[in-house]
Design a protein around this motif. Structure first.
Motif, PDB file in Angstrom:
ATOM      1  N   PHE A   1      12.536  46.159 -41.793  1.00 49.30           N
ATOM      2  CA  PHE A   1      13.014  47.473 -42.225  1.00 49.30           C
ATOM      3  C   PHE A   1      14.526  47.575 -42.040  1.00 49.30           C
ATOM      4  O   PHE A   1      15.215  48.182 -42.862  1.00 49.30           O
ATOM      5  CB  PHE A   1      12.319  48.582 -41.438  1.00 49.30           C
ATOM      6  N   ALA A   2      15.037  46.946 -40.978  1.00 49.40           N
ATOM      7  CA  ALA A   2      16.477  47.005 -40.722  1.00 49.40           C
ATOM      8  C   ALA A   2      17.270  46.345 -41.844  1.00 49.40           C
ATOM      9  O   ALA A   2      18.368  46.803 -42.204  1.00 49.40           O
ATOM     10  CB  ALA A   2      16.797  46.326 -39.390  1.00 49.40           C
ATOM     11  N   ASP A   3      16.720  45.273 -42.424  1.00 46.67           N
ATOM     12  CA  ASP A   3      17.396  44.613 -43.542  1.00 46.67           C
ATOM     13  C   ASP A   3      17.452  45.540 -44.759  1.00 46.67           C
ATOM     14  O   ASP A   3      18.470  45.604 -45.455  1.00 46.67           O
ATOM     15  CB  ASP A   3      16.656  43.325 -43.917  1.00 46.67           C
ATOM     16  N   LEU A   4      16.344  46.249 -45.003  1.00 44.27           N
ATOM     17  CA  LEU A   4      16.325  47.180 -46.129  1.00 44.27           C
ATOM     18  C   LEU A   4      17.315  48.319 -45.906  1.00 44.27           C
ATOM     19  O   LEU A   4      18.025  48.724 -46.832  1.00 44.27           O
ATOM     20  CB  LEU A   4      14.903  47.733 -46.320  1.00 44.27           C
ATOM     21  N   ALA A   5      17.350  48.841 -44.679  1.00 43.86           N
ATOM     22  CA  ALA A   5      18.271  49.939 -44.368  1.00 43.86           C
ATOM     23  C   ALA A   5      19.719  49.486 -44.508  1.00 43.86           C
ATOM     24  O   ALA A   5      20.582  50.234 -45.005  1.00 43.86           O
ATOM     25  CB  ALA A   5      18.004  50.454 -42.952  1.00 43.86           C
TER      26      ALA A   5
ATOM     27  N   GLN B   1       7.899  54.449 -44.694  1.00 49.52           N
ATOM     28  CA  GLN B   1       7.914  54.151 -43.261  1.00 49.52           C
ATOM     29  C   GLN B   1       8.232  55.406 -42.457  1.00 49.52           C
ATOM     30  O   GLN B   1       7.547  55.728 -41.473  1.00 49.52           O
ATOM     31  CB  GLN B   1       8.942  53.063 -42.951  1.00 49.52           C
ATOM     32  N   THR B   2       9.269  56.129 -42.884  1.00 46.07           N
ATOM     33  CA  THR B   2       9.682  57.332 -42.161  1.00 46.07           C
ATOM     34  C   THR B   2       8.569  58.379 -42.163  1.00 46.07           C
ATOM     35  O   THR B   2       8.285  59.011 -41.133  1.00 46.07           O
ATOM     36  CB  THR B   2      10.950  57.923 -42.805  1.00 46.07           C
TER      37      THR B   2
ATOM     38  N   GLU C   1       4.435  61.260 -39.172  1.00 43.86           N
ATOM     39  CA  GLU C   1       3.092  61.821 -39.065  1.00 43.86           C
ATOM     40  C   GLU C   1       2.380  61.299 -37.830  1.00 43.86           C
ATOM     41  O   GLU C   1       1.687  62.044 -37.130  1.00 43.86           O
ATOM     42  CB  GLU C   1       2.296  61.489 -40.324  1.00 43.86           C
ATOM     43  N   VAL C   2       2.564  60.009 -37.556  1.00 46.81           N
ATOM     44  CA  VAL C   2       1.930  59.433 -36.376  1.00 46.81           C
ATOM     45  C   VAL C   2       2.478  60.079 -35.106  1.00 46.81           C
ATOM     46  O   VAL C   2       1.729  60.445 -34.191  1.00 46.81           O
ATOM     47  CB  VAL C   2       2.132  57.905 -36.339  1.00 46.81           C
ATOM     48  N   ARG C   3       3.797  60.235 -35.035  1.00 53.17           N
ATOM     49  CA  ARG C   3       4.396  60.862 -33.848  1.00 53.17           C
ATOM     50  C   ARG C   3       3.952  62.311 -33.705  1.00 53.17           C
ATOM     51  O   ARG C   3       3.678  62.779 -32.601  1.00 53.17           O
ATOM     52  CB  ARG C   3       5.923  60.789 -33.937  1.00 53.17           C
TER      53      ARG C   3
ATOM     54  N   MET D   1       3.602  47.144 -44.327  1.00 58.35           N
ATOM     55  CA  MET D   1       4.947  47.693 -44.158  1.00 58.35           C
ATOM     56  C   MET D   1       4.913  49.098 -43.554  1.00 58.35           C
ATOM     57  O   MET D   1       5.680  49.407 -42.640  1.00 58.35           O
ATOM     58  CB  MET D   1       5.648  47.731 -45.522  1.00 58.35           C
ATOM     59  N   ALA D   2       4.021  49.942 -44.060  1.00 60.85           N
ATOM     60  CA  ALA D   2       4.047  51.358 -43.678  1.00 60.85           C
ATOM     61  C   ALA D   2       3.158  51.679 -42.481  1.00 60.85           C
ATOM     62  O   ALA D   2       3.452  52.595 -41.713  1.00 60.85           O
ATOM     63  CB  ALA D   2       3.638  52.224 -44.866  1.00 60.85           C
TER      64      ALA D   2
END
Length: 305
Positions: free
Chosen positions: A3-7, A75-76, A81-83, A115-116
């Motif tokens: 994910f860091a690479d995508l960001a 992802q966000t 939602e999980v948190r 991924m998600a």
């Protein structure tokens, strides 16, 4: 791919250059350059074109940017939602899709779930379309992608059926009227709902199908069609790989078209905290595949909590 690479890639594009992105992120410019090169190596494509003023997206880069943004958004959303819900989600979810489209849909589902929802193991299956509703009600699957969805399902797309066979048998590549289809030796499914859909179209025009073989599976219909023993009536999603390799030909049936719906449905036993994210991921996977599968979007869409 992280994910860091995508960001980081999104940051470079939004900043307009690697130096500007490095300043915003508080990292070194050479490090960002290496990360972008690693992405381009992985994707086997040039994503950014360096200019005197910074960087510009290539055509491949525009596609990758859309992927990166949608993945980061998914992802966000999932993490939030999980948190918010706090409690631990189930460790696994099972999804079933109709026979004939598993090779198309299942890899895309695995990629998106990994991924998600990396903490949730996806178990994906193919099953007979007619059996999916019962299997869902009995709790054998958590979610199903099904044809001709019922009112409790979310209708997503419509697909038309095609005449599938060797070019020598079906002739041409453009649409073919049902009246011409009736004159060919046909390979038809024995599944009642699918068979009824096809035969109903013939009856609507006062036609009778010339049946060469009654077959149980899509695979059998395709195998006999490829051998030239008859022409099958199948959705393009079932034969797109064979068509792309030139192993078989497909012509859209018209006058009338033979259409059916595609939808997704969650079982009643599925943890509702997982249902929303899982349904969204399935919807996104099908949407990503719609163009190549020749599915048409329907207007009605249900938003899940």
């Amino acid at each position: 791919m992280k994910f860091a690479d995508l960001a980081l890639f999104v940051s470079v594009v939004e900043a307009g250059g690697m130096t500007q992105a490095a300043l915003r992120r508080g990292v070194s410019q050479p490090g960002i350059s290496r990360a972008v090169r690693d992405l381009e190596t992985r994707m086997q494509a040039t994503l950014l074109r360096r200019t005197g003023r910074g960087v510009e997206l290539t055509a491949a880069g525009e596609v990758f940017l859309d992927f990166a943004r949608s993945t980061l958004t998914a992802q966000t959303t999932a993490e939030a939602e999980v948190r918010r819900l706090g409690a631990r989600l189930p460790e696994a979810v099972s999804v079933a899709v109709p026979l004939g489209v598993g090779a198309l849909i299942i890899p895309e589902l695995h990629r998106r779930f990994a991924m998600a929802l990396p903490g949730v193991t996806l178990h994906a299956f193919e099953d007979r379309s007619e059996a999916l509703a019962t299997a869902l009600a009995e709790g054998r699957y958590d979610l199903v992608v099904r044809y001709d969805p019922a009112t409790e399902s979310e209708a997503l797309f419509t697909e038309s059926l095609y005449l599938v066979g060797t070019p020598q048998l079906i002739g041409g590549s453009g649409p073919v009227p049902l009246s011409e289809v009736a004159g060919l030796p046909l390979l038809l499914p024995s599944a009642p709902r699918y068979r009824g859909l096809v035969e109903g179209a013939f009856r609507s025009r006062g036609l009778t199908a010339r049946i060469a073989r009654d077959l149980e599976t899509t695979g059998a219909m395709l195998a006999f069609a490829m051998e030239g023993e008859g022409a099958a009536i199948l959705p393009y999603s079932n034969v797109l790989r064979e068509c792309s390799r030139g192993e078989i030909a497909a012509r859209l049936i018209v006058e009338p078209t033979i259409d059916r719906g595609i939808g997704v449905q969650a079982g009643r036993e599925l943890d509702r905290r997982l249902a929303g994210p899982a349904l969204r991921l399935i919807r996104e996977a099908l949407t990503a595949l719609a163009r190549q599968a020749r599915w048409r979007r329907v207007a009605r869409r249900i938003e899940y909590p």
